[in-house]
Enzyme design. Structure first.
Site, short mmCIF file in Angstrom:
data_model
loop_
_atom_site.label_atom_id
_atom_site.label_comp_id
_atom_site.label_asym_id
_atom_site.label_seq_id
_atom_site.Cartn_x
_atom_site.Cartn_y
_atom_site.Cartn_z
N CYS A 188 -4.48 -1.15 2.54
CA CYS A 188 -5.56 -0.74 3.44
C CYS A 188 -5.19 0.66 3.94
CB CYS A 188 -5.65 -1.73 4.59
SG CYS A 188 -6.98 -1.38 5.75
N CYS B 279 4.03 7.73 2.57
CA CYS B 279 4.34 8.55 1.41
C CYS B 279 5.86 8.66 1.30
CB CYS B 279 3.70 9.93 1.55
SG CYS B 279 4.14 11.08 0.24
#
Length: 163
Positions: free
Chosen positions: A143, A119
């Site tokens: 993934c 993030c």
């Protein structure tokens, strides 16, 4: 002479401390924010292991693996939107897979021979991205660990949390 030497030592200590504070990189600050979130009881031990310690959940065990509703997947720590439901696909690998991301909200970092997805806001570990596997026309597979995400339903605005 002793007074001058003592003053110089104090000045050097103050300068050294100031340099150390200024040079503290964003990663350290991000990890501190994540650790604060964990200590406040917002992250389980499993979530902490993946998001902070860069672990991986077991395949086919994630709560968000089979979610097919329309909405957005957000960071478990800071709620930053990271993936849209229309970019999710079933790769058969055991983890939620996306062929696109909200690119301004993620960072890609070299992780040995792989590329880690984190993030951009808080630095929480999401998973890895792989290219050229031919799962979709975009030939990209993010993934992602279910425990790194929450899902917000487009129609009900309900937040599906991993608890």
């Amino acid at each position: 002479m002793y007074i001058i030497t003592t003053m110089i030592k104090r000045i050097l200590i103050i300068l050294f401390t100031a340099v150390m504070l200024v040079s503290c990189d964003e990663t350290s600050k991000e990890k501190l924010d994540c650790e604060t979130t964990f200590r406040s009881g917002e992250l389980s031990e499993k979530e902490y292991n993946v998001l902070i310690n860069k672990g991986t959940e077991l395949p086919f065990t994630g709560d968000l693996l089979n979610v097919k509703d329309e909405g957005v997947y957000v960071c478990r720590i800071c709620s930053t939107p990271l993936f849209k439901s229309e970019d999710k696909f079933n790769s058969g690998t055991g983890w939620p897979s996306f062929d696109d991301a909200i690119v301004e909200n993620i960072k890609l970092l070299k992780d040995g021979s792989r590329i880690e997805v984190v993030c951009a806001k808080c630095g929480g570990h999401m998973g890895h991205v792989f290219y050229g596997e031919r799962f979709t026309d975009k030939e990209t597979r993010y993934c992602i660990n279910s425990v790194s995400l929450n899902f917000i339903n487009k129609f009900t605005n309900e937040n599906y949390t991993n608890k």
